[in-house]
Write a protein that holds these residues in place. Structure first.
Motif, mmCIF file in Angstrom:
data_model
loop_
_atom_site.group_PDB
_atom_site.id
_atom_site.type_symbol
_atom_site.label_atom_id
_atom_site.label_comp_id
_atom_site.label_asym_id
_atom_site.label_seq_id
_atom_site.Cartn_x
_atom_site.Cartn_y
_atom_site.Cartn_z
ATOM 1 N N MET A 275 10.652 -2.811 5.769
ATOM 2 C CA MET A 275 9.279 -2.647 6.256
ATOM 3 C C MET A 275 8.857 -3.859 7.087
ATOM 4 S SD MET A 275 6.957 -1.110 3.240
ATOM 5 C CE MET A 275 7.781 -0.401 1.850
ATOM 6 N N SER A 276 8.149 -3.620 8.143
ATOM 7 C CA SER A 276 7.628 -4.737 8.938
ATOM 8 C C SER A 276 6.354 -5.249 8.272
ATOM 9 C CB SER A 276 7.329 -4.257 10.352
ATOM 10 O OG SER A 276 6.270 -3.337 10.349
ATOM 11 N N ALA A 277 5.973 -6.432 8.666
ATOM 12 C CA ALA A 277 4.782 -7.038 8.056
ATOM 13 C C ALA A 277 3.518 -6.305 8.505
ATOM 14 C CB ALA A 277 4.715 -8.498 8.454
ATOM 15 N N GLY A 278 2.409 -6.682 7.927
ATOM 16 C CA GLY A 278 1.136 -6.041 8.261
ATOM 17 C C GLY A 278 0.721 -5.119 7.149
ATOM 18 N N GLY B 156 -0.358 3.948 -15.552
ATOM 19 C CA GLY B 156 -1.524 3.072 -15.559
ATOM 20 C C GLY B 156 -2.602 3.667 -14.683
ATOM 21 N N ARG B 157 -3.840 3.418 -15.041
ATOM 22 C CA ARG B 157 -4.953 3.953 -14.260
ATOM 23 C C ARG B 157 -4.990 3.380 -12.843
ATOM 24 N NH1 ARG B 157 -9.781 5.746 -15.993
ATOM 25 N NH2 ARG B 157 -10.214 5.837 -13.781
ATOM 26 N N GLY B 158 -4.298 2.242 -12.656
ATOM 27 C CA GLY B 158 -4.247 1.688 -11.313
ATOM 28 C C GLY B 158 -5.593 1.217 -10.813
ATOM 29 N N GLU B 159 -6.354 0.546 -11.679
ATOM 30 C CA GLU B 159 -7.636 0.021 -11.229
ATOM 31 C C GLU B 159 -7.471 -1.359 -10.601
ATOM 32 O OE1 GLU B 159 -9.456 0.612 -14.989
ATOM 33 O OE2 GLU B 159 -10.614 2.329 -14.278
ATOM 34 N N ASP B 160 -6.427 -2.085 -11.037
ATOM 35 C CA ASP B 160 -6.174 -3.417 -10.492
ATOM 36 C C ASP B 160 -4.941 -3.380 -9.591
ATOM 37 O OD1 ASP B 160 -8.225 -4.483 -12.147
ATOM 38 O OD2 ASP B 160 -6.818 -4.372 -13.829
ATOM 39 N N ASP B 161 -4.750 -4.470 -8.860
ATOM 40 C CA ASP B 161 -3.535 -4.614 -8.040
ATOM 41 C C ASP B 161 -2.309 -4.492 -8.951
ATOM 42 O OD1 ASP B 161 -5.506 -5.462 -6.363
ATOM 43 O OD2 ASP B 161 -4.394 -7.193 -5.619
ATOM 44 N N PHE B 162 -1.239 -3.918 -8.443
ATOM 45 C CA PHE B 162 0.003 -3.922 -9.211
ATOM 46 C C PHE B 162 1.197 -4.118 -8.280
ATOM 47 C CE2 PHE B 162 1.308 0.457 -8.315
ATOM 48 C CZ PHE B 162 0.090 1.075 -8.024
ATOM 49 N N PRO B 163 2.264 -4.752 -8.808
ATOM 50 C CA PRO B 163 3.438 -5.041 -7.986
ATOM 51 C C PRO B 163 4.403 -3.859 -7.952
ATOM 52 C CG PRO B 163 3.724 -5.991 -10.154
ATOM 53 C CD PRO B 163 2.396 -5.300 -10.185
ATOM 54 N N ILE B 164 5.145 -3.742 -6.857
ATOM 55 C CA ILE B 164 6.278 -2.822 -6.814
ATOM 56 C C ILE B 164 7.470 -3.653 -7.283
ATOM 57 C CG2 ILE B 164 7.685 -1.333 -5.342
ATOM 58 C CD1 ILE B 164 5.183 -1.318 -3.416
ATOM 59 N N GLU C 246 4.685 -7.300 2.444
ATOM 60 C CA GLU C 246 5.231 -8.657 2.323
ATOM 61 C C GLU C 246 5.279 -9.114 0.876
ATOM 62 O OE1 GLU C 246 3.519 -11.812 4.674
ATOM 63 O OE2 GLU C 246 4.206 -10.778 6.483
ATOM 64 N N THR C 247 4.229 -8.813 0.119
ATOM 65 C CA THR C 247 4.182 -9.244 -1.280
ATOM 66 C C THR C 247 4.584 -8.103 -2.219
ATOM 67 O OG1 THR C 247 1.865 -8.582 -1.456
ATOM 68 C CG2 THR C 247 2.292 -10.858 -0.801
ATOM 69 N N ALA C 248 4.877 -6.909 -1.667
ATOM 70 C CA ALA C 248 5.196 -5.722 -2.473
ATOM 71 C C ALA C 248 4.108 -5.474 -3.522
ATOM 72 C CB ALA C 248 6.571 -5.857 -3.110
ATOM 73 N N THR C 249 2.867 -5.459 -3.048
ATOM 74 C CA THR C 249 1.724 -5.238 -3.941
ATOM 75 C C THR C 249 0.902 -4.046 -3.458
ATOM 76 O OG1 THR C 249 1.593 -7.627 -4.208
ATOM 77 C CG2 THR C 249 -0.289 -6.359 -4.988
ATOM 78 N N ILE C 250 0.433 -3.268 -4.431
ATOM 79 C CA ILE C 250 -0.463 -2.154 -4.124
ATOM 80 C C ILE C 250 -1.853 -2.494 -4.647
ATOM 81 C CG2 ILE C 250 -0.974 0.272 -4.621
ATOM 82 C CD1 ILE C 250 1.964 0.862 -4.415
ATOM 83 N N THR C 251 -2.853 -2.331 -3.802
ATOM 84 C CA THR C 251 -4.237 -2.644 -4.168
ATOM 85 C C THR C 251 -5.094 -1.393 -4.078
ATOM 86 O OG1 THR C 251 -3.986 -4.864 -3.245
ATOM 87 C CG2 THR C 251 -6.238 -4.082 -3.572
ATOM 88 N N PRO C 252 -5.545 -0.867 -5.230
ATOM 89 C CA PRO C 252 -6.478 0.252 -5.179
ATOM 90 C C PRO C 252 -7.876 -0.273 -4.824
ATOM 91 C CG PRO C 252 -5.363 0.082 -7.327
ATOM 92 C CD PRO C 252 -5.161 -1.211 -6.608
ATOM 93 N N VAL C 253 -8.554 0.418 -3.926
ATOM 94 C CA VAL C 253 -9.874 -0.026 -3.471
ATOM 95 C C VAL C 253 -10.906 1.058 -3.767
ATOM 96 C CG1 VAL C 253 -11.213 -0.771 -1.450
ATOM 97 C CG2 VAL C 253 -8.765 -1.285 -1.570
ATOM 98 N N ARG C 254 -12.075 0.654 -4.270
ATOM 99 C CA ARG C 254 -13.204 1.591 -4.401
ATOM 100 C C ARG C 254 -14.399 0.982 -3.691
ATOM 101 N NH1 ARG C 254 -11.691 5.622 -8.334
ATOM 102 N NH2 ARG C 254 -13.524 6.836 -7.705
ATOM 103 N N LEU C 255 -15.183 1.838 -3.033
ATOM 104 C CA LEU C 255 -16.271 1.375 -2.175
ATOM 105 C C LEU C 255 -17.526 2.209 -2.347
ATOM 106 C CD1 LEU C 255 -14.317 1.310 1.188
ATOM 107 C CD2 LEU C 255 -15.153 -0.729 0.002
#
Ligand code: ZN
Length: 245
Positions: free
Chosen positions: A1-4, A169-177, A208-217
């Motif tokens: 994967m490329s960055a960004g 997991g409910r995935g409310e917080d960031d989690f790593p791959i 880049e960090t292999a992290t998933i961030t769930p967002v609520r707005l």
């Protein structure tokens, strides 16, 4: 994967106010790449506005059951009455151009090494839900990538298959791959959350960090609800936006 940073939206359901809040947040975060897991339309009163706004920003997208219903490819008998009314209304409201766009959407696609599908990788057009560990178990056998991103249930969460087995997991917080693990990640709904949280949801992936961030707005729920009522759509579809159910 490329960055960004990458972002994943799903289940917009013609909710312009929620989509605008999400797109503004993507811009604030500097997200470079965006995909959609389907259900652009259905329920909400702004189907054309949502497609017009989202389409130019998408690198990939797949079709959802409500998109297919609006195209007349699903018997509306499988829908509850409000959903069926909304599907008919959307069918009559959709521009020919946006209709053609929905027609082009594939059932599933691999994007940046991740599997994208609206419902399930095993049978994309059967519109099953992945709600339990047992549901997920069968689905892991149906794709080969490390991560599969799904929508459809409007219940965000993540199934992880690792050396110790499968968990959720409910995935409310960031989690790593994590290395050695595979994931089925259910993305929150932008336009009709059903997990008791009325805020619009989507996901950010940082390759880049292999992290998933769930967002609520927070977004202008009252305005979106007002449009539904003004369009003559069932008032229940406006009310449920306020509860997030
Ligand atoms: Zn949906």
């Amino acid at each position: 994967m490329s960055a960004g940073l990458l972002a994943v939206v799903s289940d917009i359901h013609g909710n312009l106010e929620a989509l605008e809040a999400v797109l503004a947040d993507l811009d604030r975060r500097g997200v470079e790449h965006l995909v959609c897991l389907g259900d652009f339309v259905g329920y909400g009163a702004s189907p054309n506005e949502c497609i017009d706004l989202l389409r130019p920003r998408l690198e990939a997208a797949v079709v959802g059951n409500h998109d297919v219903a609006v195209l007349g490819r699903i018997q509306l008998g499988s829908f509850n009455s409000e959903a069926a009314v909304a599907a008919r209304w959307t069918r009559d409201s959709l521009s020919p151009e946006n209709r053609s766009y929905l027609e082009t959407l594939p059932d599933t696609v691999v994007w940046r090494d991740m599997r994208l599908v609206h419902a399930t990788p095993s049978e994309p057009r059967a519109w099953h839900y992945v709600l339990s560990i047992r549901d997920a178990e069968e689905e892991f056998a149906a794709f080969t990538e490390t991560v599969c991103l799904i929508g459809h249930s409007h219940y965000p969460g993540a199934f992880r298959l690792g050396p110790k087995g499968l968990d959720y997991g409910r995935g409310e917080d960031d989690f790593p791959i994590e290395p050695g693990c595979r994931y089925i990640v259910n993305v929150a709904s932008v336009g009709q959350p059903r997990d008791g949280d009325p805020r619009a949801g989507y996901l950010v992936v940082n390759p880049e960090t292999a992290t998933i961030t769930p967002v609520r707005l927070e977004y202008a729920v009252k305005d979106a609800a007002g449009r539904i009522v003004a369009a003559g759509l069932p008032t229940y579809l406006a009310e449920r936006l306020k509860w997030g159910e």
